[in-house]
Scaffold this motif. Structure first.
Motif, PDB file in Angstrom:
ATOM      1  N   PHE A   1      14.623   5.690 -54.905  1.00 17.02           N
ATOM      2  CA  PHE A   1      15.573   6.949 -55.800  1.00 17.02           C
ATOM      3  C   PHE A   1      15.604   6.352 -57.687  1.00 17.02           C
ATOM      4  CE2 PHE A   1      15.931   7.402 -51.458  1.00 17.02           C
ATOM      5  CZ  PHE A   1      15.551   8.437 -51.098  1.00 17.02           C
ATOM      6  N   VAL A   2      15.496   6.996 -58.469  1.00 23.38           N
ATOM      7  CA  VAL A   2      15.811   7.157 -59.491  1.00 23.38           C
ATOM      8  C   VAL A   2      17.100   7.392 -59.962  1.00 23.38           C
ATOM      9  CG1 VAL A   2      14.551   6.629 -61.806  1.00 23.38           C
ATOM     10  CG2 VAL A   2      13.557   5.641 -60.016  1.00 23.38           C
ATOM     11  N   ARG A   3      17.634   6.576 -61.134  1.00 21.21           N
ATOM     12  CA  ARG A   3      18.512   7.528 -61.647  1.00 21.21           C
ATOM     13  C   ARG A   3      18.243   7.699 -63.563  1.00 21.21           C
ATOM     14  NH1 ARG A   3      22.845   5.269 -60.891  1.00 21.21           N
ATOM     15  NH2 ARG A   3      23.015   3.978 -61.610  1.00 21.21           N
ATOM     16  N   ALA A   4      17.915   8.055 -63.943  1.00 19.97           N
ATOM     17  CA  ALA A   4      17.257   8.476 -65.448  1.00 19.97           C
ATOM     18  C   ALA A   4      18.394   8.761 -66.392  1.00 19.97           C
ATOM     19  CB  ALA A   4      16.421   9.038 -65.605  1.00 19.97           C
ATOM     20  N   VAL A   5      18.747   8.490 -67.459  1.00 20.60           N
ATOM     21  CA  VAL A   5      19.818   8.359 -68.886  1.00 20.60           C
ATOM     22  C   VAL A   5      18.648   8.765 -69.660  1.00 20.60           C
ATOM     23  CG1 VAL A   5      21.986   8.295 -70.031  1.00 20.60           C
ATOM     24  CG2 VAL A   5      21.511   7.002 -67.627  1.00 20.60           C
ATOM     25  N   TYR A   6      19.502   9.674 -70.705  1.00 18.41           N
ATOM     26  CA  TYR A   6      18.138   9.977 -72.215  1.00 18.41           C
ATOM     27  C   TYR A   6      19.362  10.300 -72.940  1.00 18.41           C
ATOM     28  CZ  TYR A   6      15.020  12.746 -74.051  1.00 18.41           C
ATOM     29  OH  TYR A   6      13.782  13.438 -74.996  1.00 18.41           O
ATOM     30  N   ALA A   7      18.990   9.813 -73.460  1.00 20.23           N
ATOM     31  CA  ALA A   7      19.672   9.650 -75.221  1.00 20.23           C
ATOM     32  C   ALA A   7      19.770  10.447 -76.102  1.00 20.23           C
ATOM     33  CB  ALA A   7      21.126   8.667 -75.137  1.00 20.23           C
ATOM     34  N   THR A   8      20.260  10.777 -77.196  1.00 17.81           N
ATOM     35  CA  THR A   8      19.497  10.837 -78.632  1.00 17.81           C
ATOM     36  C   THR A   8      21.163  10.640 -79.593  1.00 17.81           C
ATOM     37  OG1 THR A   8      20.392  13.112 -78.721  1.00 17.81           O
ATOM     38  CG2 THR A   8      17.839  12.560 -77.844  1.00 17.81           C
TER      39      THR A   8
END
Length: 203
Positions: free
Chosen positions: A2-9
């Motif tokens: 299982f995966v957690r994806a953190v997307y930041a700009t």
């Protein structure tokens, strides 16, 4: 897994500060958590985008780890991140051809589909995308991360260098068109990143 994806700009000039924090303190925090199987950090230095992915043995271990990480995430991403979003996925397909390399490339497609078609999306990726992508020069890994409940997925391909990723664009565009049609999925985004690091324990 299982995966957690953190997307930041944020401001591209401040991106390297967040990369250093994730590559040191962030990795140390993850290593301490039960069920941790690896992580990846991917950067778009020109636009100021950062994708951090962590891999977990079970859904419960991912959830427990987030109770710790959400308290520290803001500090790790300061002063870079102006926006931060977090998404959780099941790792439906992970097909590794060779180990990824720092400085390589990641391309992924964001997809949306009827949640009732989740298994069709997975089967199509395994039967169509994996075998068509495997012969591509420089391919390191293909992955499909899926959120069955929301009808969302990330279909990714890692390359050992940016030149191989660029050279694959035309071929992969054809495969993406065919696979999305077969899976009844809409491609709603397409992005490319530099690989800062990408490490998943597959055993």
């Amino acid at each position: 897994m299982f995966v957690r994806a953190v997307y930041a700009t944020g401001d591209p000039a401040l991106l390297d500060t967040a990369v250093r924090s994730l590559n040191s303190e962030g990795r140390d925090l993850l290593e301490e958590r039960p069920g941790y199987r690896g992580a990846g950090v991917f950067a778009d230095r020109e636009l100021g985008k950062l994708l951090a992915v962590s891999w977990w043995e079970t859904e419960e271990e991912r959830r427990h780890s987030d109770e710790v990480m959400q308290e520290r995430r803001g500090a790790l991403l300061e002063p870079f991140a102006g926006t931060v979003s977090v998404a959780n996925y099941e790792a439906a397909v992970l097909h590794q051809v060779r180990p990824p390399r720092q400085g390589g490339g990641l391309r992924f497609s964001r997809m949306e589909f009827d949640p009732r078609d989740a298994d069709l999306v997975i089967d199509t990726f395994r039967a169509t995308v994996v075998p068509r992508a495997e012969p591509l020069p420089g391919l390191a890994r293909t992955t499909l991360l899926i959120d069955r409940d929301r009808g969302r997925a990330l279909a990714g391909a890692l390359f050992v260098d940016r030149a191989s990723m660029a050279a694959s664009r035309a071929t992969v565009a054809t495969v993406r068109h065919e696979a999305s049609a077969k899976a009844h999925a809409d491609v709603v985004g397409l992005e490319e990143f530099e690989v800062v690091y990408a490490d998943v324990r597959l055993d």
